[in-house]
Design an enzyme around this catalytic site. Structure first.
Site, short mmCIF file in Angstrom:
data_model
loop_
_atom_site.label_atom_id
_atom_site.label_comp_id
_atom_site.label_asym_id
_atom_site.label_seq_id
_atom_site.Cartn_x
_atom_site.Cartn_y
_atom_site.Cartn_z
N ARG A 1 -1.03 -3.30 -3.75
CA ARG A 1 -1.82 -2.85 -2.57
C ARG A 1 -2.30 -1.41 -2.73
O ARG A 1 -3.33 -1.03 -2.17
CB ARG A 1 -1.01 -3.04 -1.29
CG ARG A 1 -0.64 -4.51 -1.08
CD ARG A 1 -0.32 -4.85 0.35
NE ARG A 1 0.48 -6.06 0.42
CZ ARG A 1 -0.01 -7.31 0.33
NH1 ARG A 1 -1.30 -7.49 0.19
NH2 ARG A 1 0.80 -8.35 0.40
N GLY B 1 9.69 -9.69 -3.73
CA GLY B 1 10.75 -9.47 -2.74
C GLY B 1 10.87 -10.65 -1.79
O GLY B 1 11.98 -11.04 -1.39
N SER C 1 12.16 -6.86 10.08
CA SER C 1 11.79 -7.44 8.78
C SER C 1 11.73 -8.95 8.84
O SER C 1 12.72 -9.62 9.14
CB SER C 1 12.82 -7.02 7.71
OG SER C 1 12.69 -7.86 6.58
N GLN D 1 11.34 -10.77 6.29
CA GLN D 1 12.08 -11.31 5.15
C GLN D 1 13.55 -11.49 5.50
O GLN D 1 14.17 -12.48 5.12
CB GLN D 1 11.91 -10.40 3.93
CG GLN D 1 10.48 -10.41 3.42
CD GLN D 1 10.27 -9.60 2.16
OE1 GLN D 1 11.17 -8.90 1.71
NE2 GLN D 1 9.09 -9.67 1.60
N ARG E 1 14.65 -2.49 -5.08
CA ARG E 1 14.42 -2.68 -3.64
C ARG E 1 15.69 -3.10 -2.92
O ARG E 1 16.56 -3.77 -3.48
CB ARG E 1 13.28 -3.70 -3.45
CG ARG E 1 11.99 -3.16 -4.08
CD ARG E 1 10.81 -4.04 -3.83
NE ARG E 1 10.49 -4.12 -2.42
CZ ARG E 1 9.56 -4.94 -1.94
NH1 ARG E 1 8.88 -5.72 -2.76
NH2 ARG E 1 9.31 -4.96 -0.65
N ASP F 1 1.84 -4.31 5.70
CA ASP F 1 1.29 -4.31 4.34
C ASP F 1 -0.07 -3.64 4.26
O ASP F 1 -0.66 -3.54 3.17
CB ASP F 1 1.19 -5.75 3.82
CG ASP F 1 2.57 -6.33 3.53
OD1 ASP F 1 3.53 -5.54 3.42
OD2 ASP F 1 2.69 -7.57 3.45
N LYS G 1 8.73 -0.39 -0.31
CA LYS G 1 7.85 -1.51 -0.71
C LYS G 1 7.75 -1.51 -2.24
O LYS G 1 8.59 -0.93 -2.90
CB LYS G 1 6.49 -1.37 -0.02
CG LYS G 1 6.57 -1.54 1.51
CD LYS G 1 7.03 -2.93 1.88
CE LYS G 1 7.19 -3.11 3.37
NZ LYS G 1 7.83 -4.40 3.70
C1 S3P Z 1 6.87 -10.40 4.10
C2 S3P Z 1 7.36 -9.51 5.01
C3 S3P Z 1 7.16 -8.06 4.93
C4 S3P Z 1 5.98 -7.72 4.04
C5 S3P Z 1 6.04 -8.46 2.75
C6 S3P Z 1 6.02 -9.97 2.97
C7 S3P Z 1 7.18 -11.83 4.25
O1 S3P Z 1 8.32 -7.46 4.39
O2 S3P Z 1 5.96 -6.34 3.80
O3 S3P Z 1 4.94 -8.10 1.93
O4 S3P Z 1 6.53 -12.67 3.59
O5 S3P Z 1 8.08 -12.15 5.03
P1 S3P Z 1 9.57 -7.03 5.34
O6 S3P Z 1 10.11 -8.25 5.92
O7 S3P Z 1 10.52 -6.36 4.39
O8 S3P Z 1 8.99 -6.09 6.34
#
Ligand code: S3P
Length: 428
Positions: free
Chosen positions: A385, A93, A164, A166, A121, A312, A339
């Site tokens: 996980r 993701g 988030s 991400q 997702r 996480d 997730k």
């Molecule tokens: C991550 C952000 C988190 C985390 C993912 C990695 C990242 O997700 O759960 O394993 O590297 O920016 P979200 O941004 O969807 O919370």
């Protein structure tokens, strides 16, 4: 792959778990568009990072091993070339969402796809704000595949509805190509590796009071980064070191960025004894050694701003909660449903098979403890996980536990079972 786990007589030894996944993926993506060759030391070699590396190679970036390090020959912000085929993000993701931002700013079209798990997702959380910036993205419903057309990007001010990293990072990567400043407002603090890395590459970026502001740069300075050990991988051994009565484990060089270490706060509030020593800064990120000591825990409530700081770590936190005296309540964690698996329902179903008293709720779970766990056949739910958390549950359970589908640990920690064997060996 089925992995059998029994409770070892002791857990002993010093481990350095592999490099941070989030930082490695960012270093590969940003290093690819830097002005010159960068180097990533202690980067993570796993399914997620290999997806990112293969994709950047397909986009024309030379990436090669230099001893234990990785050299990334950055093409400059405008030097990527079309891949000519859909870019396969596998189950990552992070790769898909961050890359969507980067590709939205290119002068050519791209298609992003992934595994069946990744296709499930949610992606609208990134496509919507990227479209507000001027990106042209087609998708089917809320998920991948994503078809990204070239478009002129604008600086916008965007308030994120979900906390988030991400989403924030996808916007920052697109913002590198915008015609003006990008302002992102967060609803709660989330991991800030992208902001730190962009600053280290010379970008004008500020973050305060949940507002990140970035001016589009003319170029990015290449990175020379040493990636700290992944806190999220260390977390499994950290909790094992608290729960197993004869544990003495030392976890070296672990990334301790405060936007990642919510689990430490939670474990401390539960009464855990975890020493931190040899703190340093590594690759612009705080790091240090973690020394957990076995001890009793008490139940706590986790909610609000703490949730994204340990997002996480809820699978392994749930295992810790089964051993805590009293009630542990997790709220405001509905993100766990989207997730790699639905972690709220999965945790409740699988830990119950081991005798845990855990109930799922709409936005979290409630655990009553302490409960002696018993070995059972449990399903990793295709989720790395979940596999590792259930393994730690197996380390303190009576009888044998079988982790069904344990091979999924390769997503972020391919050497997990080898590292576990090192700390469980020869301590009869
Ligand atoms: C991550 C952000 C988190 C985390 C993912 C990695 C990242 O997700 O759960 O394993 O590297 O920016 P979200 O941004 O969807 O919370």
């Amino acid at each position: 792959m089925n992995q059998a786990i029994t409770s070892p007589a002791a857990l002993r030894g010093a481990l350095r778990v592999p490099g941070d996944r989030s930082i490695t993926v960012r270093a590969v993506l940003l290093g690819s568009v830097a002005d010159g060759t960068g180097i990533i030391r202690n980067g993570l070699d796993c399914d997620d990072t290999n997806a990112a590396i293969d994709i950047m190679r397909a986009l024309g970036v030379a990436i090669h091993a230099a001893g234990a390090a990785l050299c990334v020959e950055g093409t400059g912000l405008h030097g990527l070339r079309p891949a000519g085929a859909p870019l396969f993000c596998n189950a990552s993701g992070t790769t898909m969402r961050l890359l969507a931002g980067l590709l939205a700013g290119q002068a050519f079209a791209s298609a992003l796809d992934g595994s069946a798990q990744l296709r499930r997702r949610p992606m609208r959380r990134i496509t919507e704000p990227l479209e507000l910036m001027g990106a042209a993205i087609r998708s089917t419903g809320d998920g991948a595949p994503l078809y990204i057309e070239p478009g002129a990007l604008h600086g916008i001010e965007y308030a994120m509805p979900v906390a988030s990293a991400q989403v924030k990072s996808a916007l920052l990567l697109a913002g590198l190509y915008a015609d003006g400043a990008l302002v992102v407002r967060e609803s709660a603090p989330t991991r800030d590796h992208t902001e730190r890395m962009l600053a280290a590459m010379g970008v004008e970026i500020t973050a305060s009071d949940l507002v990140v502001t970035m001016r589009p740069p003319h170029h990015l300075r290449p990175l020379d980064i040493s990636v700290p050990a992944d806190f999220s991988s260390a977390a499994f051994f950290l909790v094992a070191g608290v729960l197993h009565p004869r544990a003495r484990i030392e976890l070296g060089g672990v990334g301790l960025n405060p936007t990642r270490t919510g689990l430490l706060q939670a474990l401390n509030a539960m009464g855990a004894d975890i020493r931190i020593q040899n703190t340093t800064t590594q690759g612009g990120e705080p790091a240090g050694d973690l020394l957990p000591a076995p001890g009793e825990l008490r139940g706590i409530e986790v909610a609000g701003d703490l949730v994204p700081l340990m997002i996480d770590e809820f699978p392994i936190f749930a295992v810790a909660a089964t051993q805590a005296r009293g009630t542990t309540v997790v709220r405001d964690a509905q993100e766990l449903r989207v997730k790699e698996s639905n972690r709220i329902d999965g945790l409740a179903a699988e830990l119950r098979k081991m005798g845990a008293r855990i109930e799922s709720t709409a936005d979290g779970f409630v655990v009553e403890g302490p409960t002696p766990l018993r070995g059972a056949a449990v399903d990793a739910c295709g989720d790395h996980r979940m596999a590792m958390a259930l393994t730690v549950a197996g380390l303190i359970a009576q009888g044998e536990t079988t982790i069904v589908g344990a091979e999924c640990v390769s997503k972020t920690y391919p050497t997990f079972y080898a590292d576990l064997a090192r700390v469980t060996a020869n301590h009869a």
